[in-house]
Scaffold this motif. Structure first.
Motif: not given
Length: 219
Positions: A31-49
């Motif tokens: 299985d090439d998948n990773s399973y995550i509980k309580d997932f959180e992802l933060i992405q910042k766009n510098i172009r429009n802050d």
């Protein structure tokens, strides 16, 4: 003696072949998948802050493509204009190579500082690089005493502007006693809602915008 050696060689060969077969089966089941509980992802766009935060109780990451499957997601957008968005949905996927966030399954979009204004739809595609949200399925826009049914549309994040197509606008007007006096209906090809100043504009192509006022009470 030769018979014994032949028997021994045959037995070893069979065991080797069976071992190879089990190895092939185990390899195919990796299985090439990773399973995550309580997932959180933060992405910042510098172009429009702006900052995008994705939260979910469960997510799956494909380690080969680095794409995400996200379940029961809460997606928040914060930007310098102060018109923050919050999106709830049953499912979403993040395509890293195209930087596209697809959100689907009972999508609800709200302005965090105006919970009375929200959009319901089934699917939307968020181009994170262009800060453009494409509403690809029929949607329902709910404002104060107002509902707009629309075929499709797009939300331009940098301009805080919603543009929707083939629309039916309905608004109820109430008197001081809370009794509905009349209802306004507007049919248009294009409607533009500027969330910054809460302004609605209606246009139609090669025809007039159709407006109807239904008087329900003369008191």
């Amino acid at each position: 003696m030769n018979s014994f050696i032949n028997y021994l060689f045959t037995s070893v060969l069979i065991i080797f072949l069976l071992s190879c077969e089990r190895s092939r089966k185990q390899t195919s089941q990796i299985d090439d998948n990773s399973y995550i509980k309580d997932f959180e992802l933060i992405q910042k766009n510098i172009r429009n802050d702006s900052i995008i935060k994705i939260k979910s109780p469960k997510a799956i990451i494909n380690q080969t493509s680095n794409d995400f499957q996200i379940f029961d997601s809460l997606i928040e957008l914060s930007n310098k204009t102060g018109k923050d968005l919050q999106i709830n949905s049953g499912r979403s996927t993040l395509n890293n190579s195209q930087n596209i966030l697809r959100i689907f399954n009972n999508v609800n979009v709200t302005l965090k500082n105006n919970q009375n204004s929200f959009i319901k739809t089934e699917t939307l595609d968020w181009d994170l690089g262009r800060s453009l949200i494409s509403l690809t399925t029929p949607l329902e826009v709910n404002l104060l005493n107002t509902k707009i049914l629309s075929e499709s549309g797009q939300y331009i994040i940098d301009k805080n502007q919603l543009i929707i197509n083939n629309n039916l606008f309905k608004r109820s007007i109430f008197n001081t006693n809370g009794i509905r006096k009349y209802q306004i209906e507007i049919i248009s090809d294009i409607a533009t809602w500027s969330t910054m100043n809460n302004l609605l504009e209606f246009k139609s192509i090669d025809k007039q915008v159709e407006s109807t006022i239904d008087f329900l009470s003369t008191e």
